[in-house]
Design a protein around this motif. Structure first.
Motif: not given
Length: 713
Positions: A14-16, A22-23, A28-32, A66-70
């Motif tokens: 949830x925090x991620x 926000x940014x 990006x690395x954490x998401x991948x 968060x798919x719309x961010x990447x």
């Protein structure tokens, strides 16, 4: 002591998720990392898809959020979820299946998934044995299609979905087929898929489905239970609630909760007021949009004859078939002998069967086909061995059938039914009189002379049409009422054209053709004609007395010639009037006021001294059940109405109640009158003497009496 770090991003999704929104670039690395973790969990889950995996659920919802961010990295993410649901939908754990569906809906709301792909998948998921999931998918499908067609209809998408729905209605799974037809009907009611294609899909597939639930749902759709009649009641309730809330707010204690409720009610009232001002939306009934009504009626009738369903389903078949026959004026001659079998007073829901018989009647059906139904109703219902209610219902059903097919009634049968106009029961009497009233308008020649009544002007103008004949009008009916105000013709009379005296004025065409003068009221014309005929008769009689019997034949011939000339003159006047009205209709645009005057003139033609109410010209497409079940009967009074009647009867009386006959009501009463109002304790000794003695008391008293006599001796 080292405290555990609960803020580690790889574990605190949830925090991620919050930080990525926000940014996105910084995380990006954490998401991948999380996305690779999702792919590895997916491979493990594919080995045993029936087992619940909580970690996979959390990761799927995180990626969907968060798919719309990447978008580039998540391009294949919807495909992975769709493949899981498509391959393992029936074996997945219900919680995980719901999680995958919600993730896809989230992606669809962000426009990351094509609408056609996701909706086709959801239609396939309707086969799952999960009622909560099916209900959730149904609401989403309807909402999604409604949102896509909010601004403008996407015809290409709608056509593709309708084709897919066509195959879903034929699905072997009954639950999926039932849910599909429910979705189509709901979209039709919401004016989204209200085109003929959707209606004909239901007509060709739903109404002939082997699944009873799909069949019943489709038949109910064509029966069209309207919900528009309930809307005015809800609006009026909102108005009453607003008034009550305003009054309560004025007299009660002021609180924050009360103010919030008042504001909410005000918003609802404003919304209802705006809804009133909007233009009403009229929808065609689904039964009007059927492409092949004859084929549908024949197919349903064949299905009805071969079905073993319960009686309620058969009634639905009869209702839909009768509506198709009546609205589209079809020929299905086998339907009438079939429905005759159910025309018995003891038949369950026989009034609905009578309603179907009336709905299936129209002017193009030969009278010989419907006449057996009328005879069956007369033999089974309209006989004195039945109750008055049964007789009245039979007469009402006969009237509704004859209203739509007047030629079905025979002269002998009509005159027999008309004799019930003097029946002892009011319900039968009024039903028979309504049948007589109908044929006074339609075919008065079939009635007995005493039952025809006084002919109205509208009846005189109406022509008796033969079988299959259509009445074609070349002008606006009743446009003659506007001739006195017309500016397109020359007025030769000196009368004021703006006056509302109801008199016709002399008119002449501009090309030199003469127009006749005629009065607006036909009764005045008849009186004038009668007076002229009387004068001619008197003159002719005088001349006959002077000239003798030798000139009697000449006088008769002259009378006939004079009557013939008057008739020809009147016909010419009427013809000129019609020509002037036709020219007026072609050269002038009528206003609302003109049509009001025309309607008033047409209404006047239907009213005479013998008829106080106008004839019914407009006939509804469907027969209302109340028209057959409505019987005129004196209802039983309740207690309040009885008391009102008693009080109304006492108003004109001077005194009521017990009268003792005293001259002076203030004088004293006798002891016998006072005894009636005394306490029982004061009169107990009097009442005791009136009690009959028992046998034992009589023996004791007799013994005492005998002993007393013996002592006296």
């Amino acid at each position: 002591m080292v405290r555990p770090n609960n803020n580690q991003l790889p574990e605190n999704l949830p925090q991620l998720q919050n930080l990525i929104k926000r940014d996105p670039e910084s995380y990006s690395d954490e998401f991948h990392i999380q996305y690779q973790h999702f792919l590895s969990l997916l491979e493990v889950f594919a080995l045993n898809p029936s087992e619940e995996n909580k970690s996979l659920d959390d990761t799927v919802m995180f990626v969907a959020q968060v798919a719309q961010c990447y978008p580039a990295a998540c391009e294949l993410f919807p495909k992975h979820l769709a493949d899981l649901l498509r391959n393992y939908a029936t074996v997945l754990d219900p919680a995980m299946r719901n999680c995958f569906v919600k993730a896809l809906i989230l992606l669809r709301n962000k426009n990351l998934v094509p609408a056609l792909d996701i909706l086709e998948l959801f239609f396939q998921l309707l086969r799952c044995p999960d009622k909560n999931l099916r209900t959730f998918l149904q609401s989403h499908i309807v909402t999604d299609i409604k949102n896509m067609n909010a601004k403008h209809k996407d015809m290409k998408l709608n056509s593709s979905l309708q084709n897919f729905m066509y195959s879903m209605l034929k699905d072997a799974n009954p639950k999926a087929a039932k849910m599909s037809v429910d979705i189509m009907i709901e979209l039709y009611k919401k004016n989204i898929w209200n085109d003929p294609k959707s209606v004909n899909v239901i007509a060709t597939v739903g109404c002939f489905s082997k699944v009873t639930k799909v069949l019943v749902t489709s038949l109910k759709f064509f029966l069209g239970h309207d919900e528009e009649d309930e809307e005015p009641d809800t609006e009026s309730e909102n108005e009453v609630d607003l008034k009550g809330a305003l009054l309560a707010n004025r007299v009660s204690k002021k609180t924050k909760k009360g103010q919030k409720q008042l504001q909410k009610i005000k918003k609802q009232a404003v919304k209802a007021q705006k809804k009133k001002k909007n233009a009403p939306a009229f929808n065609f009934s689904g039964i009007h949009l059927v492409h092949n009504p004859q084929g549908m009626a024949e197919g349903l009738f064949k299905q009805l004859q071969a079905t073993n369903e319960r009686f309620e389903v058969k009634l639905m078949h009869l209702d839909v078939i009768s509506r198709l026959i009546g609205i589209h004026e079809l020929f299905l001659f086998g339907f009438y002998p079939y429905i005759t079998r159910f025309l018995q007073p003891h038949q369950r829901q026989v009034t609905r069967v009578l309603q179907f018989a009336a709905q299936a009647s129209h002017e193009l059906v030969p009278g010989d086909i419907i006449e057996p139904i009328l005879k069956t109703i007369a033999n089974n219902f309209i006989t004195e061995r039945n109750s008055s209610d049964v007789m009245a219902i039979g007469l009402n059903a006969t009237r509704e059938i004859c209203m739509r097919c007047p030629l079905a009634m025979g002269e002998d049968l009509l005159q027999d039914l008309a004799m019930y106009k003097t029946y002892k029961e009011k319900s039968v009497m009024m039903a028979a009189r309504s049948l007589i009233t109908l044929y006074r308008e339609q075919l008065p020649a079939l009635l007995h002379k005493k039952d025809r009544g006084r002919q109205t002007e509208a009846q005189a103008e109406r022509k008796v049409r033969a079988y299959g004949e259509r009445e074609v009008h070349d002008t606006v009916l009743g446009a003659e009422a506007l001739l006195k105000d017309s500016k397109t013709i020359d007025i030769e009379s000196d009368e004021d054209t703006d006056s509302n005296d109801g008199q016709w004025v002399n008119v002449a065409h501009s090309d030199g053709e003469g127009g006749g003068a005629e009065e607006d009221d036909d009764e005045d014309e008849e009186e004038d004609d009668e007076n002229e005929e009387d004068d001619d008769d008197e003159d002719n009689s005088d001349e006959g007395e002077e000239e003798g019997d030798s000139n009697a034949e000449e006088d008769a011939a002259s009378d006939e010639e004079a009557a013939k000339q008057k008739k020809e003159k009147k016909d010419v006047q009427i013809l000129n009037q019609k020509e002037a009205a036709q020219e007026l209709a072609l050269t002038r645009i009528f206003t609302d006021e003109d049509f009001k005057r025309i309607n008033a003139a047409n209404l006047k033609k239907t009213v005479t001294n013998s008829r106080k109410r106008p004839l019914e010209q407009d006939r509804a497409e469907f027969v209302k059940l109340n028209s057959i079940e409505m019987i005129f009967k004196k209802r039983k009074h309740d207690k309040e109405s009885r008391l009102e009647t008693v009080q109304a009867g006492r108003q004109d009386r001077e005194r009521f109640g017990w009268k003792d006959g005293r001259v002076n009501e203030h004088c004293s009463k006798t002891n016998s009158e006072k005894r009636k109002t005394k306490n029982f304790g004061m009169m107990r000794h009097k009442a005791r003497s009136k009690v009959k003695k028992s046998f034992r008391d009589k023996q004791i008293s007799l013994r005492k009496h005998l002993l007393h006599q013996k002592k006296m001796k």
